[in-house]
Structures are given as structure tokens and as C-alpha cells.
Scaffold this active site. Structure first.
Site, PDB file in Angstrom:
ATOM      1  N   ASP A  45       0.812  -1.219   0.000  1.00  0.00           N
ATOM      2  CA  ASP A  45       0.000   0.000   0.000  1.00  0.00           C
ATOM      3  C   ASP A  45       0.847   1.271   0.000  1.00  0.00           C
ATOM      4  OD1 ASP A  45       1.043  -0.132   2.513  1.00  0.00           O
ATOM      5  OD2 ASP A  45      -0.852   0.123   3.585  1.00  0.00           O
ATOM      6  N   GLU A  46       2.054   1.184  -0.538  1.00  0.00           N
ATOM      7  CA  GLU A  46       2.936   2.354  -0.551  1.00  0.00           C
ATOM      8  C   GLU A  46       3.690   2.431  -1.874  1.00  0.00           C
ATOM      9  OE1 GLU A  46       5.654   4.477   2.765  1.00  0.00           O
ATOM     10  OE2 GLU A  46       6.259   2.428   2.274  1.00  0.00           O
TER      11      GLU A  46
END
Length: 332
Positions: A45-46
Site C-alpha cells: 500500500d505504498e
């Protein structure tokens, strides 16, 4: 979670849906891939996005804001971003502005931005290093950045040099272009064609364990499992299933066995079995606070440690071990 349950026995515990989480990760990745020329996916998620040159034409902040809005419009997810001259400062800025915020650190203002923050906000400062620095009275990044680099080198060795650079907002690491590794796979062709289900299950177990360990060694997760089956008449069939991102053997073994059971319908002699993991992303095993125990997690770590040190063939599940004498060559 165990402590929380003891302290608050009447709490309502809501179990997360990692399959949904995985699907959203894939959706956001596709949106970013279609929007920017160069990005790095550093975790599930980055992302790091290289906007070099955008300032001359669109304005980097405006462009990043448009991407944030696009992700929110198409996925419904809030996004936070930090805009800075390097990856280190952008990551710290993003962490500071969560949730659903945005922050631009102007060029030349990196050190000023970092100065008042607690040292634990700097990526790479672990618990032991933080405790050592705090005992010395070093609480803020400003104090850390003022320590002579030679002193940090004497105190922490090579890590001292890197720590000094980070405290001063210096980071020259590039955005690494994101290219999905297509897959990781292995297969085994038998010396004699067989219909022995126990043998076939054993081969499947060994193959799944083999590349499951490789996933964890490479710090990757798979989002799709494929089983390949070749009959004695050389007809070959495959079946795949998209799954929540994982690299845990107990999950992968169940999926691979279910795929095999649905694939093996003709009950003919089998000459080859294969397994493939695809849709790979960086990441480590996602611990379930509800299903995993400390014992099972420690067991995984211990087994992988032994395999890493002495070879992956040293420890196997019993089902995978019983077929090693009969198996023929393997291809990769």
C-alpha cells in the site's frame, strides 16, 4: 490482541478481509501505472512516484493532487502523499500527514522539516538504536543532525554514516522502476507415470513448499496460484485461482491441493505436476491477529532460518518427504 482481549473481554472484534485489501492494492497499482511514467511499489500500500520534470509543465503538487483524486474517485480509498526532493523526506512527510492529507516540502527545506521530529520518525532507526540515542539525550532529529559524523561512525559504525545523512535530509536512492516479476514456478516430471494420489499429493506438497520458501526469501507475496498437470498422453491442463496476497505455506498448500483436486478429473496416469505463483508484489507474511498464534509464527521463522542456513531440502513436511525417492527430474 491477546492482551487486548484480556484487558477488554467485552470488546467487539472485527476480522479484516485481506482478500478485499489485496484487490484494492491491485486496483490502485493499475491506476498509478496508467497515470505516471515511473513509479516504485515499495509495499502492498505504498508507492514512490518520480515526478522529475513535471514542475516545469504542470506543477508537481497539482499533478500529485490529481493522482490522489483519481485514486479516490476510482477506488473510494483516501490517499496521503508527501512531495519532496527525495524518497526519505517524502516518506516521513507522508507519515506525518496521514490520514487523507498532503504535504509539500520545498527543495532546500528538508532539514528544517525534519528538525523538530522525534528520532523514531526517521526510517532505519530501530528500537535498540533509538534507546541508545535517547540515553544520550538525543530526542529530536535536530540534535541528531548536529552530532559530528565521526562521532556517529564511532558509535554505530557504517550505520552511523547513513544515520547522519538521513538526519540531515540527504537521500540519493533512486525510484526503482516497478516491473512485476511474472511468476515463480517449478515442476517435476516422474520417472514412471502414476495414478497414486498419495504420491501426487506428496509431489505437490514438495513443490509448493519449495517455491513458497523462495517467495519468503525474496520478500514477496503471491496473488495467484496455478497448478499444471500433464497426463501420460501428453495432454496438459492448468487451473489458476486469484487469492489474497500471501507467502504462507499452510495457505498455499491448501489452495494448490484444491486446484489439483478440481483439475484431476480424468483419472489417467500422470507424468508431470507443476506449480506457479504469479501476481507477485514486495511484502512479508500478513499476520492474522485472529487466526495466527505466536507459536505458528515462530515456527515459520525457525524453519526458514534452518533452510536458509543449511539448505531448503533439510526440513520438509512428511507428505512431501515420502515421495522424494520416486520423483524424477525437475525443471524450473
Amino acid at each position: 490482541m491477546r492482551i487486548a482481549r484480556r484487558l477488554c473481554p467485552h470488546a467487539i472484534l472485527i476480522k479484516g478481509d485481506f482478500e478485499v485489501y489485496s484487490n484494492y492494492s491491485k486496483l490502485v497499482t493499475d491506476i498509478i501505472r496508467d497515470s505516471v511514467p515511473l513509479f516504485e511499489k515499495s509495499s502492498i500500500d505504498e508507492f514512490y512516484i518520480d515526478l522529475s520534470g513535471m514542475g516545469k509543465y504542470f506543477g508537481c503538487n497539482l499533478f500529485a493532487t490529481d493522482i490522489k483524486k483519481k485514486v479516490n474517485d476510482e477506488s473510494g480509498l483516501p490517499v496521503s502523499f508527501g512531495l519532496a526532493s527525495n524518497k526519505l523526506v517524502s516518506k516521513v512527510a507522508t507519515n506525518e500527514i496521514k490520514p487523507n492529507g498532503q504535504l509539500e516540502i520545498p527543495f532546500g527545506g528538508e532539514k528544517i522539516f525534519l528538525a523538530p521530529l522525534n528520532i523514531i520518525k526517521i526510517p532505519g532507526i530501530g528500537k535498540e538504536t533509538a534507546m541508545l540515542l535517547l540515553k544520550m539525550g538525543v530526542e529530536t532529529v535536530k540534535v541528531l543532525s548536529d552530532i559530528p559524523i565521526e562521532m556517529l561512525q564511532n558509535l554505530l559504525g557504517k550505520n552511523g554514516t547513513e544515520l547522519w545523512r538521513r538526519a540531515n535530509g540527504i537521500d540519493n536512492s533512486p525510484v526503482i522502476p516497478y516491473h512485476e516479476q511474472k511468476s515463480i514456478s517449478t515442476e517435476s516430471t516422474f520417472d514412471s507415470d502414476t495414478i497414486d494420489l498419495n504420491f501426487l499429493y506428496g509431489v505437490l506438497t514438495r513443490l509448493t513448499e519449495k517455491i513458497g520458501f523462495q517467495l519468503r526469501e525474496q520478500n514477496k507475496l503471491t496473488g495467484c496460484v496455478t497448478v499444471k498437470l500433464r497426463y501420460s498422453n501428453f495432454e496438459t491442463f492448468t487451473k489458476q485461482l486469484s487469492i489474497p496476497y500471501t507467502n504462507a505455506d499452510h495457505i498455499l498448500l491448501k489452495v494448490s491441493r484444491d486446484l489439483f483436486n478440481s483439475l484431476y478429473e480424468r483419472r489417467l496416469l500422470v507424468r508431470l505436476l507443476g506449480i506457479r505463483f504469479s501476481h507477485l508484489i514486495p511484502g512479508s507474511y500478513q499476520i492474522s491477529l485472529f487466526d495466527d498464534t505466536a507459536e505458528s509464527i515462530n515456527l515459520y521463522q525457525a524453519i526458514d532460518s534452518v533452510k536458509h542456513r543449511f539448505g531448503e531440502d533439510l526440513i520438509k513436511r512428511a507428505r512431501g518427504l515420502r515421495q522424494t525417492v520416486s520423483a524424477g527430474r525437475s525443471s524450473y
